[in-house]
Write a protein that holds these residues in place. Structure first.
Motif, PDB file in Angstrom:
ATOM      1  N   TRP A  74      20.541 -97.163  15.376  1.00 33.24           N
ATOM      2  CA  TRP A  74      19.663 -95.993  15.901  1.00 33.24           C
ATOM      3  C   TRP A  74      18.409 -95.141  14.586  1.00 33.24           C
ATOM      4  N   VAL A 117      11.018 -93.075  17.045  1.00 29.67           N
ATOM      5  CA  VAL A 117      12.573 -92.221  17.760  1.00 29.67           C
ATOM      6  C   VAL A 117      12.134 -92.448  18.482  1.00 29.67           C
ATOM      7  N   ILE A 168      14.287 -92.230  22.837  1.00 26.44           N
ATOM      8  CA  ILE A 168      15.069 -91.811  23.705  1.00 26.44           C
ATOM      9  C   ILE A 168      15.430 -92.175  24.394  1.00 26.44           C
ATOM     10  N   GLY A 220       5.036 -90.274  17.745  1.00 31.68           N
ATOM     11  CA  GLY A 220       5.723 -89.661  18.022  1.00 31.68           C
ATOM     12  C   GLY A 220       6.339 -89.212  18.963  1.00 31.68           C
ATOM     13  N   ALA A 249       8.827 -91.073  22.092  1.00 31.20           N
ATOM     14  CA  ALA A 249      10.017 -90.744  22.661  1.00 31.20           C
ATOM     15  C   ALA A 249      10.559 -90.360  23.981  1.00 31.20           C
ATOM     16  N   VAL A 250       9.912 -89.212  24.996  1.00 33.23           N
ATOM     17  CA  VAL A 250      10.216 -89.492  26.006  1.00 33.23           C
ATOM     18  C   VAL A 250       8.814 -90.681  26.578  1.00 33.23           C
ATOM     19  N   TRP A 282      11.887 -93.347  27.156  1.00 34.49           N
ATOM     20  CA  TRP A 282      12.825 -91.851  28.413  1.00 34.49           C
ATOM     21  C   TRP A 282      12.455 -92.597  29.752  1.00 34.49           C
ATOM     22  N   VAL A 292      21.532 -90.779  28.838  1.00 34.65           N
ATOM     23  CA  VAL A 292      21.058 -90.217  28.059  1.00 34.65           C
ATOM     24  C   VAL A 292      21.357 -90.079  27.022  1.00 34.65           C
ATOM     25  N   THR A 305      21.817 -91.871  23.663  1.00 32.71           N
ATOM     26  CA  THR A 305      20.743 -91.518  22.670  1.00 32.71           C
ATOM     27  C   THR A 305      21.659 -90.559  21.791  1.00 32.71           C
ATOM     28  N   ALA A 306      21.658 -90.067  22.980  1.00 32.57           N
ATOM     29  CA  ALA A 306      22.289 -88.389  22.390  1.00 32.57           C
ATOM     30  C   ALA A 306      23.452 -88.673  21.094  1.00 32.57           C
ATOM     31  N   ILE A 317      21.923 -89.967  17.809  1.00 33.38           N
ATOM     32  CA  ILE A 317      21.061 -88.656  17.282  1.00 33.38           C
ATOM     33  C   ILE A 317      22.210 -88.136  16.512  1.00 33.38           C
ATOM     34  N   PHE A 318      22.543 -87.477  17.481  1.00 32.20           N
ATOM     35  CA  PHE A 318      23.593 -86.314  17.100  1.00 32.20           C
ATOM     36  C   PHE A 318      23.927 -86.779  15.491  1.00 32.20           C
ATOM     37  N   VAL A 323      21.521 -87.685  12.788  1.00 36.50           N
ATOM     38  CA  VAL A 323      20.981 -86.432  11.907  1.00 36.50           C
ATOM     39  C   VAL A 323      22.151 -85.567  10.886  1.00 36.50           C
ATOM     40  N   VAL A 346      19.546 -88.892   7.915  1.00 36.71           N
ATOM     41  CA  VAL A 346      18.555 -90.113   8.961  1.00 36.71           C
ATOM     42  C   VAL A 346      17.936 -90.734   7.622  1.00 36.71           C
ATOM     43  N   ALA A 383      19.345 -80.851  11.342  1.00 34.52           N
ATOM     44  CA  ALA A 383      17.625 -80.729  11.645  1.00 34.52           C
ATOM     45  C   ALA A 383      17.122 -79.660  10.855  1.00 34.52           C
TER      46      ALA A 383
END
Lengths: 289, 370
Positions: free
Chosen positions: B69, B79, B81, B132, B136-137, B140, B260, B263-264, B267-268, B271, B275, B314
């Motif tokens: 990721w 990015v 998701i 952007g 991301a969405v 998803w 999801v 992916t969370a 990301i966590f 971050v 990154v 972040a």
């Protein structure tokens, strides 16, 4: 006749989805921010409304007087207090922060309200309907929701077109730097835009809660629907968003008619088809992606 | 004319004692520390308890997911998701290959990665139209679509999912040991693949695109091609990791495999760790695992705390923990950047101190080329 019915119900469902999509459209249009917590904020509004009904014993429509301004204020504070620090710098950080917010909100709701589904009781309105023909009935609640959505979009269009603040919104959306040079307080405009976005999504959340049951995990599903409506309608087109919401609504009700498990799946597939054939959306201007 | 990094490096021998340096003592220490840790971990099955092995499979799986990721978002600017789509595709590919097609389950794991990589190509055709936040969405939506398609597929067990039976051919101890070694290869391999990729021409292009997309495009970098390579690689490795995770869990359910939350977690971790730094996922995985372990009895609070920490990072420290350390003392554990030095040839005094980004802050005594 079942198909006519499915399409009719889908168009009405589009009214509810438009209420979710409007806020997403505003925040992207003005701040270039895709708020990934958008759906979870709608669910939050529904839960807050449920709590007020629970404590004060009022009807869910009365709670709108509290929930909508509360989320609007929350939106202003969220933008000025947190998102302002990330939005302008780098789009990546805006996504990360709102995604974190989504996860935190979802789990706070889960912790406070448990995973059980809840509903808002509007005293029979949620099931009341009138017949157009023998086989075609229209529910009062979906019709009311669509009416509210049209009123919100109409009001928003008028606001953007004819008021001083609305002009500032358009200026900021078109060219942030020049708007700032012209003396517009862009941070305040960002705050107001987020307030409007959350106020409309609060409206959507309460109407969702009256229409059906909701649980803490419902947010992402609403975000995706709102997002699909915005893209299908075309970025920057408010009325396009309503049409996009109706397209998704119809796809879902028709999908459910074919096979119950296909409802949401068909919505996604229609969205992907539009993305493949017409990426700028139905009413979007070419070159703006 | 295309100038390769080697040409530039060759230029150091001529003129004014300018040298381009990539390998540093810190970098050598970093790589050898990674290799030593790997060698020590490889002996783990002979002395550690099965529960320890299982925990390490989780840690190494998370490290692999997060590294990919990080490559995607931190270097490719994508990015996503929707990486859970590839976790799920990998898991279900393992099921189909091992149980339905009779492939050895341990061989099926890398094959599942290939399936995920292949699946990522048509996905790219859709999501590469978005940028952007919409990218991301969009990813998803794809992940949800794949999940719903699997949910409606009876052969794949629909909503109930299926259990992996093929591993029953192995004895329990052999299975645990092989799974662990596979996890070690995939986890450490993910870090190495990212470092090696970033040292290639493509890696240089990616970092240029990240720093200034228009500038990079003007210099002739094929941005879409660079992004596509990264996208497919990340999808394939994520799919392979998904297969590995479910090789260890043994039961695949659509709601878990396509959640999801995968992916969370990625990301966590990224971050928190940092990154766009190959060492970020290592630091992030350690912090994430310890935090999650401490909070595992607190139910939803674990994710509330992890999400809040990631949000705070972040907003306040977007370069993560490695970025904060970098500010105190700029050490580059993985040598992916080049620096321009001016000084007598062979003098590597002060090696290991690096400008934070490219040529942005040259070391004392160095001057930018004219």
């Amino acid at each position: 006749m079942t198909w006519v019915n499915a399409v009719t119900q889908g168009i009405l469902l589009g009214g509810l989805y438009a209420l979710f999509a409007t806020g997403l459209s505003i925040s992207f249009g003005v701040m270039r921010l895709v708020n990934l917590a958008h759906g979870d904020l709608a669910v939050l509004a529904a839960f807050v409304s449920w709590s007020i009904v629970d404590r004060l014993g009022v009807g869910p429509f009365a709670t709108l007087a509290l929930v909508v301004p509360a989320l609007g204020l929350g939106g202003y504070l969220l933008q000025r207090g947190v998102l302002d620090f990330v939005v302008s710098a780098d789009p990546l950080r805006g996504i990360l922060v709102t995604f974190g917010l989504a996860v935190v909100l979802q789990n706070l709701l889960l912790e406070h309200y448990s995973a059980n589904a809840k509903g808002l009781d509007a005293g029979g309105l949620e099931t009341a309907s009138f017949r157009l023909t023998d086989q075609l009935a229209v529910g009062w609640l979906p019709l009311l929701t669509l009416g509210v959505a049209v009123a919100v979009l109409g009001g928003l269009s008028a606001f953007l077109r004819w008021t001083r603040t609305g002009r500032a919104f358009r200026a900021v959306a078109d060219d942030l730097r020049t708007a700032r040079l012209m003396g517009i307080d862009t941070r305040h405009v960002f705050g107001l835009a987020m307030a409007l976005a959350l106020a409309t999504v609060a409206l959507g959340g309460v109407f969702l809660g009256i229409r059906t049951t909701f649980s803490p995990g419902a947010g992402p599903g609403l975000l995706l629907v709102a997002f699909e409506a915005v893209i299908i309608g075309g970025l920057g087109s408010l009325w396009g968003t309503l049409v996009g919401a109706m397209v998704i609504g119809v796809a879902q009700t028709v999908g459910a008619q074919i096979e119950p498990g296909w409802s949401i799946l068909l919505g996604h597939l229609v969205f992907l088809a539009v993305l493949a054939v017409r990426p700028q959306g139905l009413f979007g201007r070419v070159g703006r992606t | 004319m295309r100038t390769s990094p080697r040409d530039v490096q060759a230029g150091r021998q001529g003129g004014a004692g300018l040298r381009i340096i990539r390998s540093t003592p810190a970098g050598r220490i970093g790589l050898s520390a990674l290799l030593t840790a790997t060698a020590v971990l490889a002996t783990l099955p002979s002395w550690a308890a099965p529960s320890v092995l299982r925990a390490w499979v989780v840690v190494l799986g998370l490290l692999s997911l997060a590294s990919m990721w990080n490559l995607l978002a931190g270097f490719g600017g994508m990015v996503s998701i929707g990486q859970q789509a590839f976790v799920g595709i990998g898991a279900y590919s393992l099921l189909v290959l091992a149980d339905d097609r009779g492939v050895d389950p341990f061989l099926a794991v890398p094959l599942a990665g290939l399936v995920a990589a292949a699946a990522s190509l048509p996905v790219a055709a859709f999501v590469f139209r978005l940028r952007g936040g919409y990218f991301a969405v969009g990813t998803w939506v794809i992940a949800e679509t794949v999940a719903l398609a699997v949910l409606n597929n009876q052969a794949l067990g629909a909503g109930n999912g299926r259990s992996l039976r093929a591993v029953g051919d192995y004895g329990i101890e052999t299975r645990q040991h092989l799974t662990f070694w596979l996890a070690l290869a995939i986890g450490v391999g993910a870090v190495l693949v990212v470092v090696v990729l970033l040292r290639t021409r493509l890696g240089l292009a990616l970092q240029a695109v990240r720093d200034d997309e228009h500038g990079a495009r003007a210099l002739g970098i094929d941005v879409v091609r660079a992004r596509l390579i990264v996208w497919v690689l990340a999808a394939g490795w994520t799919g392979m990791t998904g297969a590995l995770i479910y090789l260890s869990l043994l039961r695949v359910q659509p709601e878990a495999a396509f959640n999801v939350q995968w992916t969370a977690f990625m990301i966590f971790i990224v971050v928190i760790g940092g990154v766009g730094n190959p060492a970020g996922p290592i630091v992030g995985t350690a912090v994430f695992y310890v935090l999650r372990d401490q909070l595992q009895d607190e139910g939803a609070w674990a994710l509330i705390v992890l999400g809040s920490v990631a949000m705070a990072m972040a907003v306040l420290a977007p370069q993560g923990i490695t970025g904060l350390l970098d500010r105190v003392r700029p050490v580059q554990l993985f040598p992916i950047r080049r620096s321009l030095w001016r000084g007598p040839a062979g003098d590597v005094r002060g090696g290991g101190r690096w400008p934070r980004r490219g040529l942005g802050r040259p070391p004392p005594g160095a001057t930018a080329p004219s």
